[in-house]
Structure formats: C-alpha cells, structure tokens
Write an enzyme that holds these catalytic residues in place. Structure first.
Site, PDB file in Angstrom:
ATOM      1  N   GLY A  89       1.932   1.850   5.701  1.00  0.00           N
ATOM      2  CA  GLY A  89       2.386   0.307   6.157  1.00  0.00           C
ATOM      3  C   GLY A  89       3.480   0.463   7.177  1.00  0.00           C
ATOM      4  O   GLY A  89       4.247  -0.539   7.438  1.00  0.00           O
ATOM      5  N   ASP A 134      -0.539  -5.685   4.112  1.00  0.00           N
ATOM      6  CA  ASP A 134       0.444  -4.757   4.399  1.00  0.00           C
ATOM      7  C   ASP A 134       1.531  -5.641   4.844  1.00  0.00           C
ATOM      8  O   ASP A 134       2.829  -5.461   4.579  1.00  0.00           O
ATOM      9  CB  ASP A 134       0.311  -3.764   5.513  1.00  0.00           C
ATOM     10  CG  ASP A 134      -0.553  -2.558   5.240  1.00  0.00           C
ATOM     11  OD1 ASP A 134      -1.234  -2.616   3.991  1.00  0.00           O
ATOM     12  OD2 ASP A 134      -0.512  -1.586   5.678  1.00  0.00           O
TER      13      ASP A 134
HETATM   14  O1  PMV Z   1      -3.820   2.993   5.334  1.00  0.00           O
HETATM   15  P1  PMV Z   1      -3.701   1.455   5.581  1.00  0.00           P
HETATM   16  O2  PMV Z   1      -1.946   1.417   4.932  1.00  0.00           O
HETATM   17  O3  PMV Z   1      -3.409   0.930   6.842  1.00  0.00           O
HETATM   18  O4  PMV Z   1      -4.317   0.829   4.426  1.00  0.00           O
HETATM   19  C1  PMV Z   1      -5.793   0.524   5.084  1.00  0.00           C
HETATM   20  C2  PMV Z   1      -6.231  -0.247   3.684  1.00  0.00           C
HETATM   21  C3  PMV Z   1      -7.516  -0.784   4.123  1.00  0.00           C
HETATM   22  O5  PMV Z   1      -8.094  -1.407   2.843  1.00  0.00           O
HETATM   23  C4  PMV Z   1      -8.673   0.426   4.046  1.00  0.00           C
HETATM   24  C5  PMV Z   1      -7.767  -1.727   5.184  1.00  0.00           C
HETATM   25  C6  PMV Z   1      -7.098  -2.916   5.136  1.00  0.00           C
HETATM   26  O6  PMV Z   1      -6.715  -3.681   6.199  1.00  0.00           O
HETATM   27  O7  PMV Z   1      -6.988  -3.447   4.046  1.00  0.00           O
END
Ligand code: PMV
Length: 301
Positions: A89, A134
């Site tokens: 994040g 996030d």
């Molecule tokens: O990798 P990150 O922290 O950007 O997490 C992505 C998480 C997903 O569920 C795959 C996408 C999202 O936006 O929630």
C-alpha cells in the site's frame, strides 16, 4: 528544503484475509502496520517534488485537491519506509499523507473519511481497478473489515512478519488475470470467493476471541485459495512454507501476489526463527506492529 514545512504520515497495510475476493464485494480484513510514508510540503511559486517513488499519486492528490483549493505551487518531499510495488500500500500511503498535509496547509477542513474517499478516487483514476481498502486503512489505521469499512479491533496479540520476495507484483494485471479466469470458470471462482468471504468473517471472530492458532490456520487456507486463483508464484510459496517451518502460526500472500510480499503471524518467541527462515530463502523480512494511528501529523524536529 528548510523549515516551516507541514509533515503528515500514513501507514502501510497487510491483508490478513480476503484480497482479490474483495474486488467481488466479499469481506476482507486488512491491518495498518507501522511502516510509514511521510510527506512534507510548503507553498511555493513552483512545483518541486523530492521522491524516490511514483509522482503520479502526488500529482493525482494535487489534482483532486485543487478542485477544492487553488494551489499556486508547492515544494514537497517524500520519505518512506514502505517498499514500492510490494503490495503493502505504498501508493495509498503517499496519497493519503499528501492529502493530509495539503488539507492543513490550505485549510480545507477535510475530515478523515473525506480524505480516505479522495485518496480512493486518486488510486482508482490511476490504477483503473482498486478497492477502497488501502486508502481507508492507511487513513484510519488499525484493523479494518472491508467492504464495511469499520475498525474492528485495535491490536493483535501476536507478532507479524512480512516476507518480501523483492519481485514487483503488478496489481492491475493480476486483478485482470483473475477476472479472465473467472470469465472462463465463473462458478468455480465464485465458490472460491465465497469461501474466502467465509474465511474473512470466521477469521475476524477468531481474532476477536484471541484464537491465533485458528487465525493462522485460516490464513493458510486463504493462501491455498489465492494460489488456486493463479496469483501465487513459487517464490511466494517458498517464503510461505519457510515461515511456517520457522514456527509461524499461519502465512499467506498479502496483496495482489505475482511477487510482492507474504505475511506471517507467530508467537513473539518465534519471531527470530520465522525471520531467519524467510531470509534463509532469500526473502527480505520485516517485523511490524499494528499501526493504531492512520494519517497523522508529524511534529517538526
Ligand atoms: O497489492 P495491493 O496492496 O495493491 O493489493 C491488491 C489487493 C486486490 O484485492 C488484489 C486489489 C484491490 O484493489 O483490492
């Protein structure tokens, strides 16, 4: 850049449960952790950015904020503990911290939920796909249930170790790959997402009951399902199995996968062994705590 800058910081996050399924409106549990991005800024007649990261999120935050207040120019500096492209994040943290600092410098009077919402708009406009996880977690801190966007508990009485593959994972591509797999195998993927939803809800109960053995076991099952939907890699699994053999109660991919990080939980006495096991497989290991504070003002020193 001298004195009289306003500095705000915002934390990274890990997913205990539910990434990817959350894109399909299933439950997820995400936790802010004490790796932070600090953004310092002051007014200027020019725009000058000092950052090792991506300026798109800073520009996105400035863009959305200038619809509220005119910004003639800005000197802005970013310092971050959060590895970039690791699924922790970092882009949300820089966006939230930039908006927090702008909010104070330009007296916009935005509340925390409003900052989280604007930060989500910025992420969505840049990434195309994004859940509000996030940006919300980075704004409010603590442990958060998604999509409800409620803070659920303040601390975990276990240790958290992040294992970094040091390979960049591309969230946008991975979300697209899962979508394509689902278009071919809709029923099966939906069953996986429903199971993950159940894991997240059950996992939250286990967290509230302080049953970390069960939390760990549910994380392990969640990892298997992430692998099943095709976002695992051999390196991620290697670190997951290393962490478990080092005594972790549970370990799984955190974030989009395809690279990036794993997260393991363990008893405090086992932290050293888990860290050594991850490093022994060439991974970066970072021991983190829950960040109970999300966006916060940093005093000048
Ligand atoms: O990798 P990150 O922290 O950007 O997490 C992505 C998480 C997903 O569920 C795959 C996408 C999202 O936006 O929630």
């Amino acid at each position: 850049m001298g004195e009289s800058m306003v500095t705000y910081s915002a934390p990274a996050k890990i997913y205990l449960f539910g990434e990817h399924a959350v894109v399909y409106n299933k439950h997820a549990v995400a936790v802010a952790v004490n790796l932070r991005t600090r953004v310092s800024l002051r007014r200027s007649d020019r725009f000058i950015y000092q950052t090792d990261g991506d300026t798109r999120y800073i520009e996105g935050a400035l863009g959305i904020f200038s619809s509220l207040k005119k910004i003639p120019g800005l000197e802005l500096r970013v310092e971050s503990d959060i590895p970039i492209g690791a699924g922790l994040g970092s882009s949300a943290a820089v966006t939230v911290a930039t908006l927090g600092a702008l909010n104070e410098e330009f007296d916009a009077g935005l509340g925390i939920e409003e900052i989280a919402r604007l930060a989500f708009e910025v992420e969505r406009s840049i990434q195309g796909v994004a859940s509000p996880t996030d940006t919300f977690v980075s704004s409010v801190g603590g442990c958060v249930l998604v999509p409800d966007l409620t803070r659920v508990t303040d601390h975990l009485r276990c240790s958290i170790v992040i294992g970094d593959t040091k390979v960049v994972g591309y969230t946008k591509k991975l979300v697209k790959d899962v979508k394509e797999l689902r278009s071919r195998e809709t029923e099966i993927l939906d069953l996986i997402f429903d199971t993950i939803d159940r894991i997240a809800v059950t996992g939250l109960d286990a967290l509230s009951a302080g049953d970390y053995t069960r939390v760990g076991e549910l994380m392990n099952i969640n990892h298997g399902l992430l692998d099943a939907m095709g976002v695992g890699t051999s390196k991620l699994s290697e670190l997951v199995y290393a962490a478990r053999s080092g005594g972790a109660l549970g370990a799984k991919i955190t974030g989009a996968g395809g690279g990036g990080c794993i997260v393991a939980i363990c008893e405090e006495k086992d932290v050293g062994r888990v860290v050594d096991a991850i490093r022994g497989r060439g991974g970066g290991a970072i021991v983190v705590d829950v960040a109970r504070e999300g966006l916060r003002r940093e005093s000048e020193d």
